[in-house]
Design an enzyme around this catalytic site. Structure first.
Site, mmCIF file in Angstrom:
data_model
loop_
_atom_site.group_PDB
_atom_site.id
_atom_site.type_symbol
_atom_site.label_atom_id
_atom_site.label_comp_id
_atom_site.label_asym_id
_atom_site.label_seq_id
_atom_site.Cartn_x
_atom_site.Cartn_y
_atom_site.Cartn_z
ATOM 1 N N LYS A 100 0.809 -1.237 0.000
ATOM 2 C CA LYS A 100 0.000 0.000 0.000
ATOM 3 C C LYS A 100 0.841 1.286 0.000
ATOM 4 C CE LYS A 100 -3.388 -0.720 -0.712
ATOM 5 N NZ LYS A 100 -3.693 -1.299 -2.076
ATOM 6 N N TYR A 293 -2.182 10.621 -11.107
ATOM 7 C CA TYR A 293 -1.423 10.679 -12.360
ATOM 8 C C TYR A 293 -1.617 9.366 -13.118
ATOM 9 C CZ TYR A 293 0.898 15.090 -11.589
ATOM 10 O OH TYR A 293 1.140 16.425 -11.433
ATOM 11 N N LYS A 309 -6.669 0.816 -6.987
ATOM 12 C CA LYS A 309 -5.606 1.670 -6.474
ATOM 13 C C LYS A 309 -6.188 3.063 -6.305
ATOM 14 C CE LYS A 309 -2.783 -1.706 -6.854
ATOM 15 N NZ LYS A 309 -2.244 -2.388 -5.677
#
Ligand code: A3P
Length: 346
Positions: A100, A293, A309
């Site tokens: 993570k 991004y 994610k």
């Protein structure tokens, strides 16, 4: 009749004219973007300073995207493998953790570099006894095809916290480069919890609140038996690794900055891996819908990371957050001291 023929002719001329203008515009746009992609300078000067140990052959850069992508889809013939001198190489760098921390984003972003080839799946060779017993050739066969001058990178975040892994990796390659991506420890612990919670919910199972797991109900202290807490004590794990590898063989990536401003972090990794700087702002664009991004390989191929994610974290009681932060504080100080990289963690 004559009027009808004239109208038809006018129509044809209009279509032809539009096609010509369209092609012209396309060419102008393409030349513009190619210029951005390929600066007009000799290839040598784009490969970075001359002291680099290895020069990356131009053909590698040319073929990588197309050919290796095809091969990754399983379309490689034996002839192609032989012809292009392709090999399955053991990794020269491994992202060993932290779960993570942004391990997937880091791997995918490094894969933008023409000299890097990623192992797409987490292989879990060194942390899983059954896989480890299959031997090093099994591990090599899990690696993607690459050109000899490229470096293969694998990521399996469980390596960082698994007791046996440092020794096993050392036995494979004592000079391997090790990448660790970290985030502010409490945020990382909550992210870890969120992933497990989502798994439970998917199976229609109930799960405790984060606060109940992170704080021991009897002592009201931080519950160090809770895995999400233990994983965030970075220094404890790192110390085990340092019994095998010198600190210079590790590079610490700031996972919080990789989210907000990835390029400088990637440039530091390029330098650590002794690669010429090739990942540029062109390769990374902020996607407002995703809030992260995303990656741009070229004018046709972009991608964002999967929806798993960047999950929304549950609200955590501020007093628990404060308790965890002061618990992690001394471990963080030690981590900064050992690694030489300081973060603004509270
Ligand atoms: P969250 O889900 O808590 O936001 P890992 O790949 O090691 O499992 O790490 C997952 C974390 O990567 C995500 O945690 C997310 O914040 C972070 N991340 C970093 N850069 C990202 C990007 N460009 N796209 C999506 N997630 C990114």
């Amino acid at each position: 009749m004559l009027f009808k023929q004239q109208a038809l002719l006018r129509q044809k001329l209009f279509v032809l004219g539009s096609l010509a203008i369209g092609s012209l515009l396309y060419l102008v746009a393409r030349v513009g973007s190619l210029n951005r992609l390929q600066p007009i300078c000799p290839i040598e000067s784009r490969l970075g300073p001359p002291h680099l140990p290895e020069q990356i052959p131009l053909r590698t850069l040319q073929y990588k995207r197309g050919l290796l992508h095809e091969l990754r889809k399983g379309n490689a013939t034996k002839e192609q493998i032989r012809l292009h001198n392709l090999v399955q190489q053991l990794p020269r760098a491994i992202i060993i953790g932290v779960r993570k921390g942004g391990t997937r984003a880091l791997l995918e972003m490094l894969n933008l570099h023409p000299a890097v080839v990623k192992a797409s799946q987490e292989i879990h060779f060194f942390d899983n006894d059954q896989n480890y017993a299959r031997g090093i050739d099994w591990y090599r066969e899990k690696m993607p095809f690459s050109f000899p001058h490229q470096i293969t990178i694998e990521k399996s975040p469980a390596y960082f916290i698994t007791e046996e892994v440092p020794e096993r990796i050392f036995k494979m390659n004592s000079s391997i480069k090790l990448l660790i991506i970290v985030r502010e420890p409490t945020t990382r612990a909550v992210s870890d919890y969120t992933q497990v919670l989502e798994g439970k919910e998917r199976k229609n199972k109930t799960y405790h609140k984060f606060e109940k797991l992170a704080i021991d109900g009897n002592t009201c202290e931080v519950n160090t038996k809770y895995k999400a807490v233990r994983t965030s004590i970075y220094t404890k794990h790192l110390e085990r690794w340092l019994k095998y590898f010198p600190v210079e063989q590790f590079h610490i990536v700031d996972g919080d900055r990789l989210i907000t401003d990835p390029l400088p972090e990637l440039q530091l990794v390029e330098r650590f891996l002794k690669l010429p700087s090739r990942i540029s702002q062109y390769n990374l664009y902020f996607n407002a819908t995703r809030g992260f991004y995303c990656l741009r390989f070229n004018i046709v191929f972009n991608k964002c990371l999967a929806g798993s994610k960047g999950r929304i974290h549950p609200e955590v009681d501020p007093s628990v957050v404060a308790k965890l932060r002061s618990f992690f504080h001394p471990f963080n100080q030690k981590f900064y001291q050992i690694t030489g990289r300081t973060f603004n963690w509270p």
